[in-house]
Design a protein around this motif. Structure first.
Motif, PDB file in Angstrom:
ATOM      1  N   GLY A  69       0.938  -1.184   0.070  1.00  0.00           N
ATOM      2  CA  GLY A  69       0.008   0.005  -0.044  1.00  0.00           C
ATOM      3  C   GLY A  69       0.845   1.261   0.086  1.00  0.00           C
ATOM      4  N   PHE A  70       0.175   2.361   0.512  1.00  0.00           N
ATOM      5  CA  PHE A  70       0.862   3.674   0.546  1.00  0.00           C
ATOM      6  C   PHE A  70       2.206   3.751   1.092  1.00  0.00           C
ATOM      7  N   ALA A  71       2.228   3.049   2.362  1.00  0.00           N
ATOM      8  CA  ALA A  71       3.303   3.198   3.332  1.00  0.00           C
ATOM      9  C   ALA A  71       4.708   2.952   2.557  1.00  0.00           C
ATOM     10  N   LEU A  72       4.556   1.826   1.829  1.00  0.00           N
ATOM     11  CA  LEU A  72       5.831   1.466   0.743  1.00  0.00           C
ATOM     12  C   LEU A  72       5.985   2.220  -0.174  1.00  0.00           C
ATOM     13  N   ALA A  73       5.063   2.437  -0.891  1.00  0.00           N
ATOM     14  CA  ALA A  73       4.916   3.558  -1.956  1.00  0.00           C
ATOM     15  C   ALA A  73       5.670   4.637  -1.797  1.00  0.00           C
ATOM     16  N   ASN A  74       5.220   5.574  -0.479  1.00  0.00           N
ATOM     17  CA  ASN A  74       5.872   6.624  -0.085  1.00  0.00           C
ATOM     18  C   ASN A  74       7.200   6.400   0.189  1.00  0.00           C
ATOM     19  N   TYR A  75       7.732   5.267   0.854  1.00  0.00           N
ATOM     20  CA  TYR A  75       9.004   4.833   1.230  1.00  0.00           C
ATOM     21  C   TYR A  75       9.880   5.100   0.020  1.00  0.00           C
ATOM     22  N   VAL A  76       9.393   4.395  -1.092  1.00  0.00           N
ATOM     23  CA  VAL A  76      10.605   4.254  -2.496  1.00  0.00           C
ATOM     24  C   VAL A  76      10.413   5.735  -2.954  1.00  0.00           C
ATOM     25  N   TRP A  77       9.317   6.430  -2.974  1.00  0.00           N
ATOM     26  CA  TRP A  77       9.217   7.761  -3.504  1.00  0.00           C
ATOM     27  C   TRP A  77      10.121   8.815  -2.467  1.00  0.00           C
ATOM     28  N   TRP A  78      10.038   8.643  -1.211  1.00  0.00           N
ATOM     29  CA  TRP A  78      10.925   9.629  -0.455  1.00  0.00           C
ATOM     30  C   TRP A  78      12.403   9.259  -0.614  1.00  0.00           C
ATOM     31  N   ILE A  79      12.762   7.986  -0.489  1.00  0.00           N
ATOM     32  CA  ILE A  79      13.969   7.467  -0.463  1.00  0.00           C
ATOM     33  C   ILE A  79      14.665   7.999  -2.132  1.00  0.00           C
ATOM     34  N   GLY A  80      13.799   7.880  -2.932  1.00  0.00           N
ATOM     35  CA  GLY A  80      14.329   8.417  -4.378  1.00  0.00           C
ATOM     36  C   GLY A  80      14.780   9.843  -4.478  1.00  0.00           C
ATOM     37  N   ILE A  81      13.667  10.747  -3.705  1.00  0.00           N
ATOM     38  CA  ILE A  81      13.949  12.071  -3.619  1.00  0.00           C
ATOM     39  C   ILE A  81      15.330  12.364  -2.732  1.00  0.00           C
ATOM     40  N   GLY A  82      15.329  11.534  -1.619  1.00  0.00           N
ATOM     41  CA  GLY A  82      16.536  11.677  -0.835  1.00  0.00           C
ATOM     42  C   GLY A  82      18.046  11.249  -1.556  1.00  0.00           C
ATOM     43  N   ASN A  83      17.764  10.209  -2.168  1.00  0.00           N
ATOM     44  CA  ASN A  83      18.955   9.887  -2.929  1.00  0.00           C
ATOM     45  C   ASN A  83      19.573  10.700  -4.058  1.00  0.00           C
ATOM     46  N   ALA A  84      18.536  11.462  -4.413  1.00  0.00           N
ATOM     47  CA  ALA A  84      18.687  12.332  -5.562  1.00  0.00           C
ATOM     48  C   ALA A  84      19.769  13.472  -5.039  1.00  0.00           C
ATOM     49  N   GLY A  85      19.462  13.952  -3.908  1.00  0.00           N
ATOM     50  CA  GLY A  85      19.966  15.204  -3.515  1.00  0.00           C
ATOM     51  C   GLY A  85      21.543  15.187  -3.361  1.00  0.00           C
ATOM     52  N   THR A  86      22.245  14.047  -2.606  1.00  0.00           N
ATOM     53  CA  THR A  86      23.513  13.707  -2.433  1.00  0.00           C
ATOM     54  C   THR A  86      24.167  13.415  -3.920  1.00  0.00           C
ATOM     55  N   LEU A  87      23.332  12.568  -4.738  1.00  0.00           N
ATOM     56  CA  LEU A  87      24.051  12.444  -6.156  1.00  0.00           C
ATOM     57  C   LEU A  87      24.026  13.515  -6.902  1.00  0.00           C
ATOM     58  N   ILE A  88      23.086  14.330  -6.775  1.00  0.00           N
ATOM     59  CA  ILE A  88      23.177  15.630  -7.722  1.00  0.00           C
ATOM     60  C   ILE A  88      24.512  16.421  -7.326  1.00  0.00           C
ATOM     61  N   SER A  89      24.475  16.618  -5.829  1.00  0.00           N
ATOM     62  CA  SER A  89      25.571  17.543  -5.411  1.00  0.00           C
ATOM     63  C   SER A  89      26.916  16.911  -5.670  1.00  0.00           C
ATOM     64  N   ALA A  90      27.264  15.603  -5.394  1.00  0.00           N
ATOM     65  CA  ALA A  90      28.338  14.697  -5.823  1.00  0.00           C
ATOM     66  C   ALA A  90      28.610  14.919  -7.292  1.00  0.00           C
ATOM     67  N   LEU A  91      27.851  14.663  -8.042  1.00  0.00           N
ATOM     68  CA  LEU A  91      27.926  14.462  -9.392  1.00  0.00           C
ATOM     69  C   LEU A  91      28.543  15.692  -9.892  1.00  0.00           C
ATOM     70  N   LEU A  92      27.809  16.792  -9.593  1.00  0.00           N
ATOM     71  CA  LEU A  92      28.164  18.178 -10.415  1.00  0.00           C
ATOM     72  C   LEU A  92      29.297  18.611  -9.753  1.00  0.00           C
ATOM     73  N   LEU A  93      29.887  18.238  -8.464  1.00  0.00           N
ATOM     74  CA  LEU A  93      31.178  18.653  -7.763  1.00  0.00           C
ATOM     75  C   LEU A  93      32.200  17.993  -8.633  1.00  0.00           C
ATOM     76  N   LEU A  94      31.890  16.723  -8.764  1.00  0.00           N
ATOM     77  CA  LEU A  94      33.162  15.812  -9.544  1.00  0.00           C
ATOM     78  C   LEU A  94      33.140  16.267 -11.067  1.00  0.00           C
TER      79      LEU A  94
END
Length: 443
Positions: A69-94
């Motif tokens: 249900g929603f709990a796991l869908a929210n988990y995947v959605w939020w962890i995706g948004i969370g993963n992108a922040g550091t990925l964006i910052s690190a990739l753009l720095l490198l």
């Protein structure tokens, strides 16, 4: 690409533009209104969690077929948004992208807040959330260890390691700015707080050399860590036997989806910060232009991913896979599936037009629609498959309840509340990096 920063901007003006909203806040009624609305939604989340603990997971729309249900869908959605922040910052720095400086700070903060919210969702879904510590490999009295083949164990270590790394990465990047706030603070209390956070930073050449080496090394470590974390999330599904899940494309597909939704959220936050902090000379139209290009590329990759899934279903000639694909287009969830395709694939094609890439309202609306589409993708991956599994006798549609929607709305409110508090106490952009980029842009 030309620099997105306006040249000849005095360094003192840059420091004042970023530091003064923290040291000398003059937010007005809009900040208080936003804080109040976010606080009310956060209270709704707390009430929904309390009711869940009191009554059990039956208050959600889950049943014996739709067990996630929603709990796991929210988990995947939020962890995706969370993963992108550091990925964006690190990739753009490198890759030494100049336009990184204005967005890296709140993109990294987005990682911390979103990953923390994501970590709550599986715990709430456990049924007995007060026993979540059983996931950790602690030496209990029975000598039993967790089931290492369980995806929950993978997620536990993935989220824990990612949160710790993201916190270290964000704090390392903010060290010089904490020293700037310490030196500009007018009160003894603020001097002590920011001085403690600055950890004795003296702006010496040795400090800068050590900081740059360490920060660059962390960025290099962060990219594979982010890819592995969301690959683990994808393998939560790929390790199952349900139709539409057991696909080798899921790990890279989830990584790209995470970057897609995360970049869209960065666009929303950048637009909000530009308006709230009145810094159009630091977050310029060129920033939104280049972020729109990244979103356009991600839209093309996501379209290819969806087409690959359809091709797998046709080429494999597996009856359950073909049935699931037919159900996606013409089944009970078809309107949501078509909406997802429109938000994730069709509407972002407008970014081929340069005028729309540089139109802040257009970029903002499309970014919001992308996040809506990515959330629909998450819930459809779960509900579409579980409602049409291998056994027709277990087919049942997932119908969310008020408490499902309350938890989703509350988590969004909690996310915004954390950002309202963040911009009150921490510089929203990197002072020293913006200075460097403007210096490079000055002829």
């Amino acid at each position: 690409m030309s620099s997105p920063y306006l040249p000849d901007t005095p360094p003192a003006a840059i420091t004042a533009a970023i530091a003064d909203p923290v040291l000398h806040p003059d937010w007005g009624w809009r900040w208080w209104l936003g804080l109040g609305v976010s606080g009310a939604l956060t209270l709704l989340m707390l009430v929904s969690i309390w009711w869940l603990f009191r009554m059990g997971v039956g208050v959600w729309g889950v049943d014996s077929s739709n067990i996630w249900g929603f709990a796991l869908a929210n988990y995947v959605w939020w962890i995706g948004i969370g993963n992108a922040g550091t990925l964006i910052s690190a990739l753009l720095l490198l890759t030494r992208q100049r336009w990184r400086a204005s967005i890296s700070r709140f993109a990294e903060a987005m990682t911390l807040f979103a990953a923390a919210i994501a970590g709550l969702m599986p715990i709430l879904h456990l049924g007995r959330p007060w026993l979540f510590y059983w996931l950790a490999p602690y030496p209990d009295t029975m000598g039993l260890m967790p089931q290492w083949r369980s995806p929950l164990i993978w997620d536990f270590f993935a989220i824990a390691s990612y949160l710790l790394f993201s916190l270290m990465f964000w704090y390392t990047g903010a060290l010089p700015d904490f020293a700037s706030l310490r030196d500009r603070a007018a009160t003894k209390g603020k001097q002590m707080v920011y001085g403690t956070l600055a950890m004795g930073w003296r702006n010496s050449a040795r400090h800068w050399r050590v900081w740059q080496d360490y920060y660059g090394a962390m960025a290099a470590l962060g990219v594979p860590l982010v890819v592995s974390v969301h690959s683990v999330v994808g393998m939560d599904f790929a390790a199952g036997l349900m139709p539409g899940w057991a696909e080798t494309i899921f790990p890279p597909y989830f990584v790209v989806g995470a970057m897609y939704s995360g970049f869209a959220m960065v666009v929303v936050l950048a637009a909000a910060f530009r308006r709230a902090l009145r810094i159009p000379h630091l977050i310029t139209d060129a920033h939104f232009d280049v972020m729109a290009r990244v979103l356009l590329f991600c839209a093309l990759v996501m379209t290819l991913s969806y087409a690959t899934e359809w091709f797998y279903a046709w080429y494999s000639q597996e009856p359950v896979e073909r049935f699931l694909t037919h159900t996606q287009f013409f089944g009970p969830y078809a309107p949501f599936y078509w909406t997802m395709l429109a938000c994730n694939c069709l509407i972002p094609q407008l970014f081929w037009l340069r005028a729309l890439r540089r139109s802040l309202p257009a970029v903002l609306v499309i970014a919001v629609l992308i996040n809506v589409g990515m959330w629909l993708e998450r819930i459809l991956i779960i509900s579409q498959t579980l409602s049409r599994g291998h056994l027709p006798s277990q087919w049942a549609l997932f119908v969310p309840t008020f408490w499902d929607w309350a938890l989703l709305a509350g988590s969004l409110g909690f996310f915004s509340l954390l950002f309202f508090l963040f911009i009150r106490w921490v510089p929203a952009a990197s002072i020293h990096e913006v200075k460097e980029r403007i210096h490079e842009a000055t002829p």
